[in-house]
Design a protein around this motif. Structure first.
Motif, PDB file in Angstrom:
ATOM      1  N   ILE A  35    -100.619  55.317 138.525  1.00  0.00           N
ATOM      2  CA  ILE A  35    -100.656  56.842 138.674  1.00  0.00           C
ATOM      3  C   ILE A  35    -100.550  57.263 137.111  1.00  0.00           C
ATOM      4  O   ILE A  35    -101.415  58.549 136.864  1.00  0.00           O
ATOM      5  CB  ILE A  35     -99.446  57.415 139.467  1.00  0.00           C
ATOM      6  N   ARG A  36    -100.083  56.540 136.193  1.00  0.00           N
ATOM      7  CA  ARG A  36     -99.583  57.059 134.805  1.00  0.00           C
ATOM      8  C   ARG A  36    -100.814  56.773 134.013  1.00  0.00           C
ATOM      9  O   ARG A  36    -100.948  57.121 132.811  1.00  0.00           O
ATOM     10  CB  ARG A  36     -98.362  56.391 134.389  1.00  0.00           C
ATOM     11  N   SER A  39    -106.761  59.762 132.793  1.00  0.00           N
ATOM     12  CA  SER A  39    -107.596  60.138 133.528  1.00  0.00           C
ATOM     13  C   SER A  39    -108.525  61.279 132.879  1.00  0.00           C
ATOM     14  O   SER A  39    -107.992  62.193 132.252  1.00  0.00           O
ATOM     15  CB  SER A  39    -106.844  60.651 134.958  1.00  0.00           C
ATOM     16  N   ASN A  42    -107.748  65.018 133.068  1.00  0.00           N
ATOM     17  CA  ASN A  42    -106.536  64.782 133.806  1.00  0.00           C
ATOM     18  C   ASN A  42    -106.908  65.130 135.059  1.00  0.00           C
ATOM     19  O   ASN A  42    -106.010  65.574 135.970  1.00  0.00           O
ATOM     20  CB  ASN A  42    -105.349  65.827 133.286  1.00  0.00           C
ATOM     21  N   GLN A  44    -107.037  63.152 137.686  1.00  0.00           N
ATOM     22  CA  GLN A  44    -106.315  62.152 138.580  1.00  0.00           C
ATOM     23  C   GLN A  44    -106.896  61.897 139.958  1.00  0.00           C
ATOM     24  O   GLN A  44    -106.334  62.089 141.012  1.00  0.00           O
ATOM     25  CB  GLN A  44    -104.911  62.752 138.740  1.00  0.00           C
ATOM     26  N   THR A  45    -107.942  61.218 139.789  1.00  0.00           N
ATOM     27  CA  THR A  45    -109.133  61.352 140.996  1.00  0.00           C
ATOM     28  C   THR A  45    -108.567  59.920 141.866  1.00  0.00           C
ATOM     29  O   THR A  45    -109.154  60.027 142.998  1.00  0.00           O
ATOM     30  CB  THR A  45    -110.610  60.989 140.563  1.00  0.00           C
ATOM     31  N   GLN A  47    -106.752  57.611 144.408  1.00  0.00           N
ATOM     32  CA  GLN A  47    -105.777  57.474 145.271  1.00  0.00           C
ATOM     33  C   GLN A  47    -105.230  56.202 145.601  1.00  0.00           C
ATOM     34  O   GLN A  47    -106.112  55.206 145.371  1.00  0.00           O
ATOM     35  CB  GLN A  47    -106.070  58.341 146.693  1.00  0.00           C
ATOM     36  N   ASP A  98    -111.396  56.305 135.716  1.00  0.00           N
ATOM     37  CA  ASP A  98    -110.017  56.662 136.232  1.00  0.00           C
ATOM     38  C   ASP A  98    -109.500  55.339 136.972  1.00  0.00           C
ATOM     39  O   ASP A  98    -108.471  55.071 136.649  1.00  0.00           O
ATOM     40  CB  ASP A  98    -110.006  57.781 136.910  1.00  0.00           C
ATOM     41  N   ALA A 102    -106.318  52.771 135.724  1.00  0.00           N
ATOM     42  CA  ALA A 102    -105.289  52.745 136.988  1.00  0.00           C
ATOM     43  C   ALA A 102    -105.015  51.402 137.389  1.00  0.00           C
ATOM     44  O   ALA A 102    -104.004  50.710 137.416  1.00  0.00           O
ATOM     45  CB  ALA A 102    -105.319  53.411 137.979  1.00  0.00           C
TER      46      ALA A 102
END
Length: 182
Positions: A35-36, A39, A42, A44-45, A47, A98, A102
């Motif tokens: 999660i950190r 991205s 930002n 944050q796509t 999951q 992204d 991750a």
């Protein structure tokens, strides 16, 4: 474990795993590292689905008979992206980037915590496997499994494979011209 040690020790582990469950606290720390990750814009796509239910794992473990890590992992992490992503910058989306960032953060966290994993991506792309896994995980329309990470304690110790020398992969200030060393 120090960051550069984790980088040097991280490797793709496809071998057998201990049956010992991975505590949820560790799985949450691993996904927290994902999660950190950076991205694009930002957004944050990516999951994540943490999989530690034995029934779900049993089905997943049976899907990849050639990969002992996947067959025996006491936990897995699925990285989920959109099938039709929003274009967030000049007509581009950055979902794959992204998701990859991750995933690398999670792989380093997995190593730092003494676990092992392998980035499963290409296997998902053939024979409708991503769709099979998506159905098993009850993904809604418009979402897909991009990467699976089996997580567990390795039964064997493997070393990171050799990397080509720095001097063959890096140049300074420009790409080398023919007959010019890197």
């Amino acid at each position: 474990m120090e960051l550069f040690d984790a980088i040097c020790l991280r490797h793709s582990y496809r071998g057998p795993m201990e049956p010992t469950p991975v505590p949820r606290e560790d799985l949450e720390r691993i996904v927290g590292a994902g999660i950190r990750a950076p991205s694009g814009k930002n957004a944050q796509t990516t999951q994540f689905i943490i999989i530690d239910d034995q029934e779900v794992l049993s089905v997943l473990q049976g899907l990849h008979p050639a990969n002992k890590a996947m067959q025996q992992a006491p936990a897995m992490i699925a990285c989920i992206i959109d099938t039709q992503p929003d274009k967030i910058y000049e007509g581009y989306d950055f979902q794959l980037e992204d998701c990859a960032a991750a995933t690398e953060n999670m792989l380093l966290a997995i190593t730092a915590l003494g676990y092992a994993s392998v980035w499963i991506d290409g296997w998902l792309r053939v024979e409708g496997r991503a769709e099979t896994v998506a159905s098993l995980l009850h993904l809604p329309a418009g979402k897909k499994v991009q990467i699976l990470l089996p997580v567990g304690r390795p039964k064997e110790q493997w070393d990171q494979k050799e990397r080509r020398p720095f001097s063959t992969r890096v140049s300074y200030n420009r790409y080398p011209q023919p007959q010019e060393p890197l």
